[in-house]
Motif scaffolding. Structure first.
Motif, PDB file in Angstrom:
ATOM      1  N   LYS A 672       0.811  -1.216   0.000  1.00  0.00           N
ATOM      2  CA  LYS A 672       0.000   0.000   0.000  1.00  0.00           C
ATOM      3  C   LYS A 672       0.848   1.272   0.000  1.00  0.00           C
ATOM      4  O   LYS A 672       0.561   2.216  -0.737  1.00  0.00           O
ATOM      5  CB  LYS A 672      -0.974  -0.039   1.172  1.00  0.00           C
ATOM      6  CG  LYS A 672      -1.963  -1.204   1.011  1.00  0.00           C
ATOM      7  CD  LYS A 672      -2.847  -1.418   2.193  1.00  0.00           C
ATOM      8  CE  LYS A 672      -3.817  -2.545   1.924  1.00  0.00           C
ATOM      9  NZ  LYS A 672      -3.192  -3.866   1.695  1.00  0.00           N
ATOM     10  N   LEU A 673       1.886   1.325   0.831  1.00  0.00           N
ATOM     11  CA  LEU A 673       2.743   2.510   0.812  1.00  0.00           C
ATOM     12  C   LEU A 673       3.463   2.633  -0.525  1.00  0.00           C
ATOM     13  O   LEU A 673       3.597   3.739  -1.063  1.00  0.00           O
ATOM     14  CB  LEU A 673       3.754   2.445   1.961  1.00  0.00           C
ATOM     15  CG  LEU A 673       4.681   3.653   2.107  1.00  0.00           C
ATOM     16  CD1 LEU A 673       3.887   4.938   2.312  1.00  0.00           C
ATOM     17  CD2 LEU A 673       5.653   3.442   3.269  1.00  0.00           C
ATOM     18  N   SER A 674       3.885   1.534  -1.100  1.00  0.00           N
ATOM     19  CA  SER A 674       4.545   1.572  -2.406  1.00  0.00           C
ATOM     20  C   SER A 674       3.588   2.071  -3.481  1.00  0.00           C
ATOM     21  O   SER A 674       3.992   2.822  -4.384  1.00  0.00           O
ATOM     22  CB  SER A 674       5.054   0.183  -2.785  1.00  0.00           C
ATOM     23  OG  SER A 674       6.099  -0.221  -1.939  1.00  0.00           O
ATOM     24  N   TYR A 746     -10.652  -0.222   0.165  1.00  0.00           N
ATOM     25  CA  TYR A 746     -11.679   0.465   0.946  1.00  0.00           C
ATOM     26  C   TYR A 746     -12.754  -0.510   1.406  1.00  0.00           C
ATOM     27  O   TYR A 746     -13.292  -0.396   2.519  1.00  0.00           O
ATOM     28  CB  TYR A 746     -12.304   1.575   0.104  1.00  0.00           C
ATOM     29  CG  TYR A 746     -13.377   2.376   0.821  1.00  0.00           C
ATOM     30  CD1 TYR A 746     -13.053   3.563   1.486  1.00  0.00           C
ATOM     31  CD2 TYR A 746     -14.709   1.949   0.838  1.00  0.00           C
ATOM     32  CE1 TYR A 746     -14.040   4.288   2.153  1.00  0.00           C
ATOM     33  CE2 TYR A 746     -15.688   2.665   1.496  1.00  0.00           C
ATOM     34  CZ  TYR A 746     -15.347   3.839   2.160  1.00  0.00           C
ATOM     35  OH  TYR A 746     -16.315   4.560   2.817  1.00  0.00           O
ATOM     36  N   ARG A 747     -13.093  -1.486   0.583  1.00  0.00           N
ATOM     37  CA  ARG A 747     -14.223  -2.375   0.847  1.00  0.00           C
ATOM     38  C   ARG A 747     -13.877  -3.517   1.810  1.00  0.00           C
ATOM     39  O   ARG A 747     -14.777  -4.231   2.248  1.00  0.00           O
ATOM     40  CB  ARG A 747     -14.741  -2.954  -0.472  1.00  0.00           C
ATOM     41  CG  ARG A 747     -15.307  -1.884  -1.399  1.00  0.00           C
ATOM     42  CD  ARG A 747     -15.723  -2.479  -2.723  1.00  0.00           C
ATOM     43  NE  ARG A 747     -16.803  -3.444  -2.566  1.00  0.00           N
ATOM     44  CZ  ARG A 747     -18.109  -3.121  -2.537  1.00  0.00           C
ATOM     45  NH1 ARG A 747     -18.468  -1.847  -2.662  1.00  0.00           N
ATOM     46  NH2 ARG A 747     -19.030  -4.048  -2.394  1.00  0.00           N
ATOM     47  N   ARG A 748     -12.588  -3.690   2.154  1.00  0.00           N
ATOM     48  CA  ARG A 748     -12.180  -4.786   3.027  1.00  0.00           C
ATOM     49  C   ARG A 748     -11.611  -4.212   4.324  1.00  0.00           C
ATOM     50  O   ARG A 748     -10.618  -3.473   4.281  1.00  0.00           O
ATOM     51  CB  ARG A 748     -11.138  -5.656   2.339  1.00  0.00           C
ATOM     52  CG  ARG A 748     -11.656  -6.303   1.064  1.00  0.00           C
ATOM     53  CD  ARG A 748     -10.528  -6.925   0.269  1.00  0.00           C
ATOM     54  NE  ARG A 748     -11.004  -7.477  -0.988  1.00  0.00           N
ATOM     55  CZ  ARG A 748     -10.224  -7.814  -2.003  1.00  0.00           C
ATOM     56  NH1 ARG A 748      -8.905  -7.637  -1.896  1.00  0.00           N
ATOM     57  NH2 ARG A 748     -10.738  -8.305  -3.110  1.00  0.00           N
ATOM     58  N   PRO A 749     -12.226  -4.541   5.477  1.00  0.00           N
ATOM     59  CA  PRO A 749     -11.828  -3.900   6.747  1.00  0.00           C
ATOM     60  C   PRO A 749     -10.339  -3.985   7.061  1.00  0.00           C
ATOM     61  O   PRO A 749      -9.721  -2.980   7.430  1.00  0.00           O
ATOM     62  CB  PRO A 749     -12.660  -4.656   7.790  1.00  0.00           C
ATOM     63  CG  PRO A 749     -13.853  -5.132   7.038  1.00  0.00           C
ATOM     64  CD  PRO A 749     -13.371  -5.449   5.665  1.00  0.00           C
ATOM     65  N   GLU A 750      -9.733  -5.178   6.943  1.00  0.00           N
ATOM     66  CA  GLU A 750      -8.314  -5.304   7.272  1.00  0.00           C
ATOM     67  C   GLU A 750      -7.454  -4.456   6.348  1.00  0.00           C
ATOM     68  O   GLU A 750      -6.526  -3.777   6.788  1.00  0.00           O
ATOM     69  CB  GLU A 750      -7.883  -6.777   7.190  1.00  0.00           C
ATOM     70  CG  GLU A 750      -8.382  -7.618   8.352  1.00  0.00           C
ATOM     71  CD  GLU A 750      -7.753  -9.001   8.350  1.00  0.00           C
ATOM     72  OE1 GLU A 750      -6.831  -9.246   7.536  1.00  0.00           O
ATOM     73  OE2 GLU A 750      -8.175  -9.837   9.166  1.00  0.00           O
ATOM     74  N   GLN A 754      -4.941  -1.135   6.958  1.00  0.00           N
ATOM     75  CA  GLN A 754      -3.581  -1.106   6.420  1.00  0.00           C
ATOM     76  C   GLN A 754      -3.377   0.133   5.544  1.00  0.00           C
ATOM     77  O   GLN A 754      -2.313   0.761   5.583  1.00  0.00           O
ATOM     78  CB  GLN A 754      -3.311  -2.370   5.616  1.00  0.00           C
ATOM     79  CG  GLN A 754      -3.297  -3.645   6.433  1.00  0.00           C
ATOM     80  CD  GLN A 754      -3.403  -4.895   5.580  1.00  0.00           C
ATOM     81  OE1 GLN A 754      -3.313  -4.826   4.352  1.00  0.00           O
ATOM     82  NE2 GLN A 754      -3.606  -6.041   6.217  1.00  0.00           N
ATOM     83  N   LEU A 755      -4.401   0.484   4.769  1.00  0.00           N
ATOM     84  CA  LEU A 755      -4.313   1.656   3.908  1.00  0.00           C
ATOM     85  C   LEU A 755      -4.204   2.930   4.740  1.00  0.00           C
ATOM     86  O   LEU A 755      -3.415   3.831   4.413  1.00  0.00           O
ATOM     87  CB  LEU A 755      -5.531   1.721   2.983  1.00  0.00           C
ATOM     88  CG  LEU A 755      -5.601   2.922   2.043  1.00  0.00           C
ATOM     89  CD1 LEU A 755      -4.367   3.001   1.150  1.00  0.00           C
ATOM     90  CD2 LEU A 755      -6.891   2.868   1.212  1.00  0.00           C
TER      91      LEU A 755
END
Length: 773
Positions: A672-674, A746-750, A754-755
């Motif tokens: 995600k950071l990448s 956005y649609r997945r809680p975990e 992380q995002l």
């Protein structure tokens, strides 16, 4: 020390020295090789006999005097090896392989069955990388033999040289296996084996002499089984309480200097207490099994003199701590008698070795619950006539303060910060001075370099003991080398914060090893009929030493980097030892440092052990004690995460920023950071300004995802970020990939959490303002 105990200790330390000579190509058995090597250097026949006849077959044939020291070394060798070995290197060539390397002590820990080995050519202070397929060449043993022979020329078989010999052996025999038998594991170094043998041998000597039992042939050879059932030993443990409050009581002014000095003092205080105990019991540092993190284990003889010494010394230390620091620090201690059978875990089905540690732990916990006698409590609560005192501006203690507003101890800690870092020899003496730190027993710790220390030893009879930091010094009294984690990029928090990328913030990190107590008690147990095959005193000692060296020595190089791939990090160690670490530094450098330490620890232990850590971000003026408390809470959150620990917790407790290390590196940083960097870093200044505003809007919507309408708003914002038709195809492709990923996450809680973490980190890296989201 008693003469016989001194010589037994030397004999046990040197009994296997011939293994280096034998593996270097010299003929005969390792016993005969060692005897030939040492008779050129030493004249004491009693010690030479310990080397020549330390195996039972040779000992029985030698027909030595009944009180010969070799009987104690023979039994000590067997106890250290946890086996009555009748084969000897050189007697049966088919059963030994001189090229076998030293296996990692972690290979059979916590259910592992790895085959990793350590390279023989180890660089001082650099963590060796365990790997497969290593072999020890004869040329390596030839080099070791040459250097050992040269080092032994500076040793005299007198008490003041025992610790020097111990340091010499650690330097040259800790990277080779004790045994090269194909039927045995080679995870015990020659150094760890002879050190434990010397500890056991010294205890046997003291125990038998105390009882006037001088027919050692009868006691230790003819009736060995009966002796091994006697409770001839004491396992002693001490634990320093109050470390956290003592360290983190300081305010922000010169906090880093004070923290490091306080940490150093506690570490040296513990080493000093260990030496007081050992000296009082007539022993040396061979009998120290482990020290670190305010804990220690000693193996002692079970005699009335030793028990009285322990009581007297511990009372003296506690009186000192109570006088100097009130109830802030307390040293609990306990000991438990045990037999040689217990030390070798016999009978294995009853697991007496593990039971010994559990019993000792319970006694230690019980003493912590009943710290003070009624008389001590009355004395502490008795009002005293005291001179007018003010509150120390550093620790807040009411005391006499100097012109800078500091109490005597805080003034010492600030003043001693620089010599602690710059000097690498520490002298313990009766000589009081303004530049010395007080110690229990009316002694003082002062600082010197090697040249100054040698001159002081030559001219000052008041010097009782010398410690050296990290480097191996040789010569009289330069015996006790302490590994110290002392890497520091700066002594000022302001300077550390100014080295941060993006937002100028400090971070505080605390980490320690998961489940270490259970590991020491039962970590070497295996499944199956040979459950306790690897449960030995030598393995416990080797494990302790390996962990201590990682946190006290290798960590310095890990943070300093190699100047090529890994940079020197803007981080300073406040404390590192035993099984835990406390770091302060620029926020991004400290995050990188935590990842480096975890990665190195995982490689070093073959994933047999894990770390959990907490990391918080603060302004440079944030109170360090509050930062420490918050980071401790995060660390505990990481240790309770998902039932298996091995995690890092970030920013603030109970906010969900907790990840297993592998998820953090791969999913938060690697994915995600990448993705954020790839999309935003390629934009022009004008685009970046607009993109950054979009990013803040996206973050707000993600935070409030529970509102159904925000999903539509999130999709709308992503659509507005789409490049125009005239933009480059590469920009359009980058946008499509970015928007698709963002919508999925956005649609997945975990992945949403992380995002959020990745966005925080990206904003911190690119933002120049001082506000935190």
């Amino acid at each position: 020390m008693k003469r016989r105990t001194v010589l037994v200790t030397f004999g046990a330390l040197l009994h296997d020295i011939g293994k280096i000579a034998y593996r270097a190509g010299e003929p005969g058995t390792h016993s005969s090789s060692g005897y030939r090597l040492l008779r050129e250097l030493f004249q004491q026949q009693e010690v030479l006999d310990c080397v020549r006849y330390h195996h039972e077959s040779a000992l029985r044939a030698a027909k030595l005097a009944p009180d010969a020291l070799a009987y104690a070394v023979n039994l000590a060798d067997n106890i250290s090896a946890a086996a009555d070995r009748r084969e000897e290197e050189g007697e049966q060539e088919g059963g030994f392989d001189r090229t076998l390397p030293l296996e990692s002590i972690f290979n059979h820990l916590n259910g592992r069955n790895n085959t990793l080995a350590l390279p023989p050519n180890q660089t001082e202070g650099v963590m060796p990388e365990p790997q497969e397929g290593i072999h020890l060449e004869q040329s390596e043993y030839i080099r070791l033999l040459r250097e050992l022979r040269e080092g032994l020329k500076g040793i005299v078989l007198e008490p003041q040289y025992l610790n020097s010999l111990l340091a010499l052996l650690e330097g040259w025999t800790s990277s080779v296996p004790s045994s090269t038998a194909r039927a045995e594991r080679t995870d015990i170094s020659l150094y760890d084996h002879v050190k434990v043998a010397a500890a056991v041998g010294a205890c046997i000597s003291e125990y038998l002499e105390d009882g006037g039992r001088l027919d050692w042939k009868r006691e230790l050879l003819d009736h060995q089984r009966e002796f091994c059932k006697e409770e001839a030993f004491l396992l002693f443990s001490a634990d320093l309480s109050g470390i956290q409050s003592f360290l983190y009581t300081v305010t922000t002014e010169q906090a880093l200097r004070s923290l490091r000095s306080r940490s150093f003092y506690l570490e040296l205080l513990m080493e000093h207490v260990i030496d007081l105990l050992l000296e009082g019991c007539g022993l040396c540092r061979t009998n120290l099994l482990y020290s670190g993190g305010g804990h220690c284990y000693l193996l002692l003889p079970n005699t009335e003199n030793v028990r009285q010494t322990l009581e007297s010394c511990m009372n003296q230390v506690r009186d000192y701590l109570r006088t100097e620091f009130g109830t802030q620090l307390y040293l609990a201690a306990a000991w438990a008698p045990c037999s040689a059978d217990t030390l070798v875990n016999r009978p294995a089905q009853e697991a007496p070795y593990q039971a010994l540690y559990r019993r000792l732990s319970l006694r230690l916990a019980e003493q912590k619950l009943h710290r003070y006698t009624a008389a001590e409590l009355r004395a502490m609560n008795r009002p005293e006539e005291a001179p007018a005192a003010r509150e120390c501006k550093v620790c807040g203690r009411s005391d006499r303060v100097d012109d800078e507003g500091r109490c005597p101890w805080c003034s010492r800690f600030v003043r001693m910060s620089r010599p602690i870092q710059e000097k690498d020899v520490y002298l313990v003496s009766h000589r009081e001075s303004a530049d010395a730190l007080p110690l229990p027993g009316g002694l003082y710790l002062s600082f010197a370099d090697e040249k100054e220390a040698r001159e002081a030893l030559r001219t000052d009879p008041e010097i009782l003991r010398v410690y050296t930091k990290n480097r191996l010094h040789t010569g009289l009294s330069y015996a006790t080398r302490l590994h110290v984690g002392d890497y520091h990029a700066s002594n000022l928090m302001e300077e550390l914060a100014d080295q941060a990328q993006g937002i100028r913030r400090l971070a505080v990190c605390r980490a320690d090893v998961d489940n270490l107590g259970a590991t020491f008690v039962s970590g070497f147990e295996q499944e199956g009929p040979q459950r306790n095959r690897y449960v030995t005193l030598s393995r416990t000692a080797a494990l302790s030493r390996a962990l201590s060296i990682f946190f006290r020595s290798y960590i310095n190089n890990i943070l300093a980097g190699d100047g090529k791939v890994n940079r020197a990090l803007p981080v300073s160690i406040v404390y590192s030892g035993g099984d835990d670490v406390f770091l302060v530094g620029a926020w991004d450098g400290l995050l990188e440092g935590a990842l480096r330490i975890r990665d190195a620890f995982s490689r070093f232990t073959g994933n047999a052990l894990s770390l959990s850590a907490g990391l918080t971000l603060h302004t440079r003026t944030y109170p360090i004690r509050q930062a420490a408390l918050e980071t401790e809470e995060l660390e505990q959150e990481a240790k309770s995460f998902d039932g298996r620990k091995d995690a890092i917790s970030l920013f603030a407790a109970r906010q969900g920023f907790v990840y297993h290390w592998t998820d953090f590196t791969s999913l938060v940083l690697g994915e995600k950071l990448s993705c954020l960097r790839t999309f935003f870093d390629g934009q022009s200044d004008e685009e970046w300004g607009r993109g950054k505003a979009f990013l803040y809007h996206l973050l707000a919507l993600i935070r409030n995802c529970e509102q159904p309408i925000n999903l539509a708003r999130f999709a709308y914002l992503l659509a507005r970020m789409e490049p125009g038709e005239r933009s480059l195809p590469a920009h359009q492709a980058a946008y499509r990939d970015f928007s698709k990923r963002m919508y999925q996450w956005y649609r997945r809680p975990e992945e949403r959490q992380q995002l959020i973490t990745a966005i925080y980190l990206y904003v911190y890296q690119t933002r120049k303002q001082e506000e935190i989201l």
